[in-house]
Design a protein around this motif. Structure first.
Motif, short mmCIF file in Angstrom:
data_model
loop_
_atom_site.label_atom_id
_atom_site.label_comp_id
_atom_site.label_asym_id
_atom_site.label_seq_id
_atom_site.Cartn_x
_atom_site.Cartn_y
_atom_site.Cartn_z
N PRO A 1 0.81 -1.23 0.00
CA PRO A 1 0.00 0.00 0.00
C PRO A 1 0.85 1.28 0.00
CG PRO A 1 -0.90 -1.59 1.55
CD PRO A 1 0.39 -2.16 1.05
N SER A 2 0.40 2.27 -0.75
CA SER A 2 1.03 3.59 -0.83
C SER A 2 2.51 3.51 -1.20
CB SER A 2 0.87 4.35 0.49
OG SER A 2 -0.48 4.53 0.79
N SER A 3 2.83 2.67 -2.18
CA SER A 3 4.24 2.49 -2.56
C SER A 3 4.54 2.81 -4.02
CB SER A 3 4.68 1.05 -2.28
OG SER A 3 3.97 0.14 -3.14
N VAL A 4 3.51 2.77 -4.90
CA VAL A 4 3.75 2.82 -6.34
C VAL A 4 3.70 4.26 -6.87
CG1 VAL A 4 2.88 2.09 -8.61
CG2 VAL A 4 2.81 0.50 -6.66
N GLN B 1 10.97 -4.29 -10.68
CA GLN B 1 10.64 -3.08 -9.93
C GLN B 1 9.35 -2.43 -10.39
OE1 GLN B 1 13.70 -0.08 -10.27
NE2 GLN B 1 12.48 1.52 -9.25
N GLY B 2 9.12 -2.44 -11.71
CA GLY B 2 7.98 -1.69 -12.21
C GLY B 2 7.35 -2.32 -13.43
N MET B 3 6.39 -1.59 -13.99
CA MET B 3 5.65 -2.07 -15.16
C MET B 3 5.44 -0.90 -16.11
SD MET B 3 2.04 -4.15 -15.21
CE MET B 3 1.57 -5.13 -16.65
N VAL B 4 5.65 -1.14 -17.41
CA VAL B 4 5.43 -0.13 -18.44
C VAL B 4 4.32 -0.64 -19.36
CG1 VAL B 4 6.43 1.18 -20.35
CG2 VAL B 4 7.82 0.65 -18.34
N VAL B 5 3.29 0.17 -19.56
CA VAL B 5 2.15 -0.23 -20.41
C VAL B 5 1.83 0.90 -21.38
CG1 VAL B 5 1.13 -1.78 -18.69
CG2 VAL B 5 0.48 0.65 -18.71
N PRO B 6 1.21 0.58 -22.54
CA PRO B 6 0.87 1.62 -23.51
C PRO B 6 -0.34 2.45 -23.10
CG PRO B 6 0.21 -0.53 -24.33
CD PRO B 6 0.98 -0.77 -23.08
N TRP B 7 -1.21 1.91 -22.28
CA TRP B 7 -2.41 2.64 -21.81
C TRP B 7 -2.97 1.86 -20.64
CZ3 TRP B 7 -2.95 7.44 -22.72
CH2 TRP B 7 -4.17 8.11 -22.54
N CYS B 8 -3.70 2.50 -19.75
CA CYS B 8 -4.22 1.79 -18.59
C CYS B 8 -5.57 2.37 -18.19
CB CYS B 8 -3.24 1.87 -17.41
SG CYS B 8 -3.27 3.45 -16.56
N PRO B 9 -6.35 1.64 -17.39
CA PRO B 9 -7.61 2.18 -16.87
C PRO B 9 -7.31 3.15 -15.74
CG PRO B 9 -7.28 -0.04 -16.05
CD PRO B 9 -6.13 0.24 -16.98
#
Length: 479
Positions: free
Chosen positions: A287-290, A346-354
């Motif tokens: 929680p509260s980390s990203v 560590q992270g995630m890269v996406v072209p679009w998200c909700p």
């Protein structure tokens, strides 16, 4: 009898062909619909080709013909030509060209829609609502003697700035004095870097400047100006305009899920398909980390700037969700080759998200944003602190609001070219997540989230304003 007449009244929404312009209008339209009015949206064929075509061709098999109308969530959508077609036939090099096209072809084509769908039938068209980037709609409404409202889709602070700039009621920077600071009622002292790009002497966008000028120099064509904001958020600047040219708040016009309501009740369009896999990833985070990073659908950062943000994010050692679209003609993301491999845990890269689902997710710590007003309103309603990295148009002023008025986050320090060093990005991330003011940001975010929900709830300031607007429309026709 009055109730029967009310049921016959129609409102026509007219929107510029951009997701961030259409969705607030549709959400306002949905609210009008629940109050007994009939609602229709008119927008350009470009929107049909980008949003609705795939669903329609699945039923008809026709990939070329634009239907006369479709219906979404009880709102009829009509399409008019802008001479741009599907957008595949030719490319526009800048926004000015498209604004010129829609300004040239829009008035006659919209007039035909009004004649064919309202004046030649039994429908009682009681009001037309446009937004600022199609000001010529007010001329069309005046021609047919139909009352016109404008839904202002930026902060009320920007409405006040533009009104005072175009009406020359206050002093602004000039070529002779480009560093002039600006004093305006209801706002903190504004430096040139805090002002919207269209009021600066260096503004490169001629047609967009002309469009805003057209609206603000001829306000008498508008019977109402409705703002996608809420009074408690911008009380001082709204009150400062009350005796000059008032603006009435009807927002936040955001998806219901942000207000704790049923997501299935939302109405809106998505020009790009969200990638829901990021939600599963968020569920696994603390929680509260990203750090959530998104610069919207229009802003394209330079490779140098993307590399700077990538370095900062990696060095922060904090989990991140980064929305970044591939540039046209490129097969890979415009990020350093090693970045994705080095940060895959560590992270995630996406072209679009909700985005609205992301902003309310408990794992989100803050939102690194370009400061587009729709994104900001969503973050405010979700109770999410922000790191402001503005680019152009209203965004520099929005960033000033985040840091100095709403006190909901931090504005990044940019050099004269707009560049932000990786050390500055990393500093801001640390400050907003664990710095001395981090708890203050969270507290403010929670208070504004509550105020946003109260504004649109029964008896709230925006809910009362919408009802008063409906009552005026009905009164004018029934009376």
């Amino acid at each position: 009898m009055a109730e029967d007449r009310k049921e016959e009244l129609h409102v026509l929404l007219v929107a510029f062909s951009a997701q961030g312009h259409i969705n607030p209008l549709l959400r306002l339209g949905k609210s009008l619909l629940t109050r007994g009015l009939h609602v229709t949206l008119a927008t350009t064929e470009l929107v049909y080709h980008r949003v609705f075509k795939s669903a329609n061709t699945a039923n008809t098999g026709d990939t070329t013909t634009v239907p006369s109308s479709i219906t979404t969530n009880g709102i009829q959508v009509l399409f008019f030509a802008d001479d741009y077609g599907s957008g595949q036939d030719h490319k526009l090099t800048n926004p000015d060209q498209y604004m010129e096209l829609i300004g040239q072809f829009g008035p006659a084509n919209l007039s035909n829609i009004i004649k064919d769908n309202f004046l030649n039938g039994s429908k009682n068209l009681a009001c037309i609502i446009n937004n600022p980037f199609v000001p010529w709609v007010a001329d069309v409404a005046a021609h047919f003697k139909i009352p016109c409202a404008c839904l202002w889709i930026q902060p009320c602070a920007l409405y006040a700035i533009y009104y005072r700039f175009y009406n020359k009621s206050n002093k602004f920077p000039t070529l002779e004095d480009p560093e002039m600071s600006v004093h305006l009622p209801g706002l903190p002292l504004l430096q040139p870097q805090d002002l919207p790009s269209f009021v600066l002497p260096s503004n490169p966008f001629g047609t967009l400047h002309k469009v805003l000028s057209e609206m603000f120099l001829d306000m008498k064509k508008l019977k109402w100006v409705l703002g996608n904001s809420f009074h408690e958020l911008e009380k001082e600047v709204i009150d400062s305009m009350a005796e000059i040219c008032p603006i009435t708040t009807v927002g936040p016009l955001v998806p219901p899920s942000l207000l704790g309501q049923d997501q299935s009740e939302d109405i809106g369009i998505e020009m790009w398909k969200p990638q829901d896999s990021c939600m599963e990833w968020l569920n696994r985070q603390v929680p509260s980390s990203v750090i959530y990073i998104s610069f919207g659908s229009i802003v394209v950062l330079s490779s140098k700037q993307l590399e700077s943000i990538a370095k900062a994010v990696k060095d922060s050692n904090r989990p991140f969700l980064w929305v970044i679209k591939r540039r046209e003609g490129e097969e890979s993301l415009p990020l350093p080759e090693e970045f994705l491999e080095e940060t895959k845990e560590q992270g995630m890269v996406v072209p679009w998200c909700p985005q609205t689902k992301v902003l309310v997710h408990p794992s989100i710590a803050c939102f690194l944003t370009h400061c587009g007003w729709n994104s900001m309103l969503e973050a405010i309603t979700a109770g999410t602190p922000m790191i402001a990295y503005p680019q152009w148009t209203d965004q520099p002023t929005n960033a000033k609001l985040i840091s100095d008025v709403f006190r909901l986050g931090i504005r990044l320090k940019q050099d004269s070219d707009g560049f932000v060093a990786p050390e500055e990005v990393e500093r801001a991330i640390d400050e907003i997540v664990v710095g001395p003011r981090s708890e203050e940001f969270k507290k403010t975010a929670s208070e504004l989230k509550r105020a946003a929900g109260e504004a649109v709830a029964d008896g709230g300031s925006s809910e009362r304003n919408i009802q008063s607007f409906v009552d005026e429309i009905i009164g004018a026709k029934v009376g």
